[in-house]
Design an enzyme around this catalytic site. Structure first.
Site, PDB file in Angstrom:
ATOM      1  N   GLU A 166       0.799  -1.224   0.000  1.00 47.54           N
ATOM      2  CA  GLU A 166       0.000   0.000   0.000  1.00 47.54           C
ATOM      3  C   GLU A 166       0.837   1.282   0.000  1.00 47.54           C
ATOM      4  OE1 GLU A 166      -4.224  -1.348   1.934  1.00 47.54           O
ATOM      5  OE2 GLU A 166      -2.841  -0.296   3.239  1.00 47.54           O
ATOM      6  N   GLU A 225      -6.944  -7.484  -0.654  1.00 45.97           N
ATOM      7  CA  GLU A 225      -7.489  -7.541   0.709  1.00 45.97           C
ATOM      8  C   GLU A 225      -8.964  -7.176   0.638  1.00 45.97           C
ATOM      9  OE1 GLU A 225      -5.250  -5.091   3.423  1.00 45.97           O
ATOM     10  OE2 GLU A 225      -3.328  -5.771   2.629  1.00 45.97           O
ATOM     11  N   GLU A 240      -4.127  -4.058  15.259  1.00 42.28           N
ATOM     12  CA  GLU A 240      -5.356  -4.476  14.566  1.00 42.28           C
ATOM     13  C   GLU A 240      -6.102  -5.579  15.301  1.00 42.28           C
ATOM     14  OE1 GLU A 240      -3.932  -5.158  10.580  1.00 42.28           O
ATOM     15  OE2 GLU A 240      -3.854  -3.001  10.184  1.00 42.28           O
ATOM     16  N   GLN A 241      -5.996  -5.602  16.631  1.00 46.39           N
ATOM     17  CA  GLN A 241      -6.631  -6.706  17.376  1.00 46.39           C
ATOM     18  C   GLN A 241      -8.145  -6.678  17.290  1.00 46.39           C
ATOM     19  OE1 GLN A 241      -6.255  -5.969  21.860  1.00 46.39           O
ATOM     20  NE2 GLN A 241      -4.328  -5.204  21.035  1.00 46.39           N
ATOM     21  N   HIS A 297      -9.709  -6.074  14.456  1.00 42.30           N
ATOM     22  CA  HIS A 297     -10.016  -6.282  13.039  1.00 42.30           C
ATOM     23  C   HIS A 297     -10.395  -7.740  12.826  1.00 42.30           C
ATOM     24  CE1 HIS A 297      -9.545  -6.399   8.707  1.00 42.30           C
ATOM     25  NE2 HIS A 297      -9.149  -5.153   8.663  1.00 42.30           N
TER      26      HIS A 297
HETATM   27  C1  GAL Z   1      -4.751  -2.447   4.887  1.00 44.67           C
HETATM   28  C2  GAL Z   1      -3.344  -2.976   5.089  1.00 44.67           C
HETATM   29  C3  GAL Z   1      -3.337  -4.220   5.972  1.00 44.67           C
HETATM   30  C4  GAL Z   1      -4.202  -3.991   7.166  1.00 44.67           C
HETATM   31  C5  GAL Z   1      -5.598  -3.653   6.717  1.00 44.67           C
HETATM   32  C6  GAL Z   1      -6.567  -3.494   7.858  1.00 44.67           C
HETATM   33  O1  GAL Z   1      -4.759  -1.102   4.586  1.00 44.67           O
HETATM   34  O2  GAL Z   1      -2.721  -3.305   3.881  1.00 44.67           O
HETATM   35  O3  GAL Z   1      -2.016  -4.502   6.366  1.00 44.67           O
HETATM   36  O4  GAL Z   1      -3.670  -2.977   7.936  1.00 44.67           O
HETATM   37  O5  GAL Z   1      -5.563  -2.463   6.003  1.00 44.67           O
HETATM   38  O6  GAL Z   1      -7.846  -3.164   7.396  1.00 44.67           O
END
Ligand code: GAL
Length: 636
Positions: free
Chosen positions: A144, A315, A363-364, A366
């Protein structure tokens, strides 16, 4: 080509004993791809030169021998802490001059030559070790670019690089002074070394100066990426990919993509609706659990163009994310809808982020396809049913759309630098145009300004700040309907107002005599229905008027199929214009139920219900979050 699903996985974050079972469950869920490695540098090389890749060998082996195709990431978005001791000056500086410190990710300056060498080194090491591995089927370079506002850095390396870039571009400060108009406010330079970066000035810096710094910064992203693709190319035949993002315009994706094989992007519809798209409160409420009905499709179409026809979703949001201002759970069905919509827009792969929710780190909160305790999360079941449906459907073939929207990163920079109205955004103008086309049921392609425009019934060029004479001539000669504007051909390549005044189109006698921005709550009404919001232009000339403003100023003018639009229409105004365009271009104009959208592939018409209420289409009722498809030959 058959469409497939994948998932992002971090073997380094879990005990090795878990890998085999994880791999088996991925396979059982119908997943084909697994992306790994992109943040694992501190485990690949815990100390400078101390390479520890045995664990990665084993992880690739476990995943690959289970029948999964591995996408290996280069870990360059997360340089480990020791890198700073080796290169203390590699951190980026923000516009305020402050260092952006270690402790999260993307803490590097694109202009730092030493860090580029480190990236080349690690990419080469990985390429030599895994480039011919039968398990590696793609590579992701970095992660990114531009995320967390990182494409532009104001470090001393950026300053030196910028001066050099300017010297190469202009050759003499006289030429630069002329191009930038530096006689204004006595800003003339006698030497390239006198030129600073355009931050921390007393009031706004010269827009031409800012534009060139933005272009320089974009070129650094291109060069940074190329260092790694050059390192990997001789070592592998697998495709090289980058994962782009939603509404990141700080570098020219078309230029980065010239060195890559596939454009992928990261799709988080719910977070984007709240935080990225300038959505109205009403939209935020209505689509809180579905996402904006047009934003993902716009990015699918954009990145299909960026990838020269090859696009993946690297993603895909699987449940609540952690990073938006609020993080609701998707409505049941949405993870399926998002995947099918991506496929209908040409995605070859949709890969969920991430496998198991991590109970630690930033990101826990997420979601993943698994809960932190490894139990199935709802998206795992959605993924499984999409994989079964894909199997039954067979390959999905993309067709050229009847409509193309031209897209240009330079235009975004120019209007960011001088918006002239606080809410003028090139991206949002394109999104509004795209929305209006989608509301009419149209399928859309996006193309760069040098793209092939043949065969399109309708071409839209909103806000295209700089238009070369060659592009103007191509559009004027196009057989079909062309709508240029608003604010198109409005600038020279240095961001100045051209003379003769815009848009100066061959065969269309129209001149923009005055431009104004229109504040929220005000508008310039069109006769009958609709209005211009945000931006309006006084058009002069003898071109035929198609739509007029209530104050008598022409709003849309034409000569044959070539049109110029003199303002930013509201939804009603846009609907009128698109209806007119469809009639002219011989395209069916649909009035879709609110929140319902269509997309045609070569063989099928897909329908997607983003609305929070059921909709009826083609005699069928679609519940919220539902997807249907019909053979195309039975559709008008
Ligand atoms: C994206 C990133 C991932 C993760 C994800 C969480 O922007 O590439 O590593 O952080 O968001 O939503």
């Amino acid at each position: 080509m058959k469409q497939t699903l994948g998932v992002c996985y971090y073997p380094e974050q879990w005990p090795e004993e878990m890998w085999a079972e994880d791999a088996a469950r991925m396979k059982a869920a119908g997943l084909t791809w697994v992306r790994i490695g992109e943040f694992a540098w501190s485990r690949m090389e815990p100390k400078p030169g101390d390479l520890q890749l045995d664990w990665l060998d084993r992880a690739i082996d476990v995943l690959g021998s289970t029948g999964l195709k591995v996408i290996l990431g280069t870990p360059t978005a997360t340089p480990p802490r020791w890198m700073l001791d080796k290169h203390p000056d590699m951190l980026a500086r923000g516009e305020n001059g402050q260092l952006r410190k270690f402790g999260s990710r993307r803490h590097y300056c694109f202009s730092h030559a030493g860090y580029r060498e480190e990236c080349k080194r690690i990419a080469t090491i990985l390429g030599k070790r895994y480039g011919r591995s039968p398990h590696i089927h793609a590579w992701q370079i970095d992660n990114e670019y531009g995320c967390h506002d990182t494409a532009v850095s104001y470090s001393e390396h950026a300053e030196a690089g910028f001066r050099d870039w300017l010297a190469q571009r202009y050759q003499s400060t006289d030429a630069l002074n002329r191009a930038w108009g530096n006689v204004f406010w006595s800003m003339e330079y006698a030497d390239f070394d006198e030129i600073d970066m355009p931050n921390l000035t007393v009031t706004e810096a010269n827009p031409a100066h800012r534009l060139d710094f933005q272009r320089y910064s974009s070129d650094q992203v291109v060069a940074f990426n190329k260092v790694q693709t050059d390192a990997l190319r001789p070592l592998t035949d697998a495709p090289l990919v980058h994962n782009y993002m939603c509404r990141i315009l700080s570098f020219d994706h078309f230029k980065v993509a010239a060195d890559l094989d596939i454009a992928s992007w990261d799709s988080y519809p719910l977070g984007y609706l709240l935080d990225r798209l300038g959505s109205t409160e009403e939209m935020k409420q209505r689509y809180a659990r579905q996402g904006d009905p047009d934003a993902q499709p716009l990015h699918h179409d954009l990145y299909r163009a960026v990838g020269k026809g090859r696009m993946w979703v690297m993603e895909q949001q699987p449940g609540p994310v952690n990073w938006a201002s609020w993080n609701p759970a998707p409505l049941p069905g949405m993870t399926r809808l998002w995947a099918w919509e991506a496929f209908a827009h040409g995605a070859e792969v949709v890969s969920y982020f991430r496998w198991r929710q991590a109970p630690f780190g930033q990101e826990q909160h997420h979601a993943g396809l698994l809960r932190p305790d490894s139990a199935d999360a709802p998206a795992l079941h959605a993924a499984k049913s999409v994989s079964e449906e894909l199997e039954a459907f067979g390959p999905i073939e993309t067709a050229q759309a009847p409509v193309v929207v031209l897209f240009d990163y330079d235009a975004s920079w120019i209007y960011d630098i001088q918006p002239q109205g606080e809410d003028f955004s090139y991206f949002l103008l394109v999104l509004d145009t795209y929305r209006a086309l989608r509301r009419a049921g149209l399928s859309i392609d996006i193309a760069p300004v040098d793209g092939d425009l043949s065969g399109y019934n309708l071409i839209m060029a909103p806000g295209l700040a700089v238009m070369s004479d060659a592009l103007k001539a191509r559009l004027a000669a196009h057989e079909g309907t062309v709508i240029i504007g608003p604010r198109a051909a409005a600038k020279t390549e240095h961001g100045a107002i051209p003379i003769p005044l815009p848009p100066s189109l061959p065969g269309l006698d129209v001149t923009v005599a005055l431009t104004e921005s229109v504040q929220p709550g005000s508008s310039r009404q069109l006769t009958d229905s609709g209005a211009f919001i945000k931006w309006a232009e006084d058009l002069e000339g003898r071109a035929e008027t198609v739509i007029t403003r209530e104050d008598g100023v022409p709003a849309l003018v034409r000569s044959g199929g070539l049109h110029y639009l003199g303002g930013w229409p509201d939804a009603e105004g846009f609907d009128r214009i698109i209806r007119h365009a469809c009639t002219e271009a011989g395209l069916a104009y649909h009035r879709l139920p609110e929140g319902f959208r269509l997309r045609d592939t070569k063989t099928h018409r897909f329908g997607f219900n983003y609305a929070p209420e059921p909709v009826t289409w083609n005699g069928e009722t679609l519940q919220p979050g539902d997807v249907r498809w019909w053979p195309l030959d039975a559709q008008d």
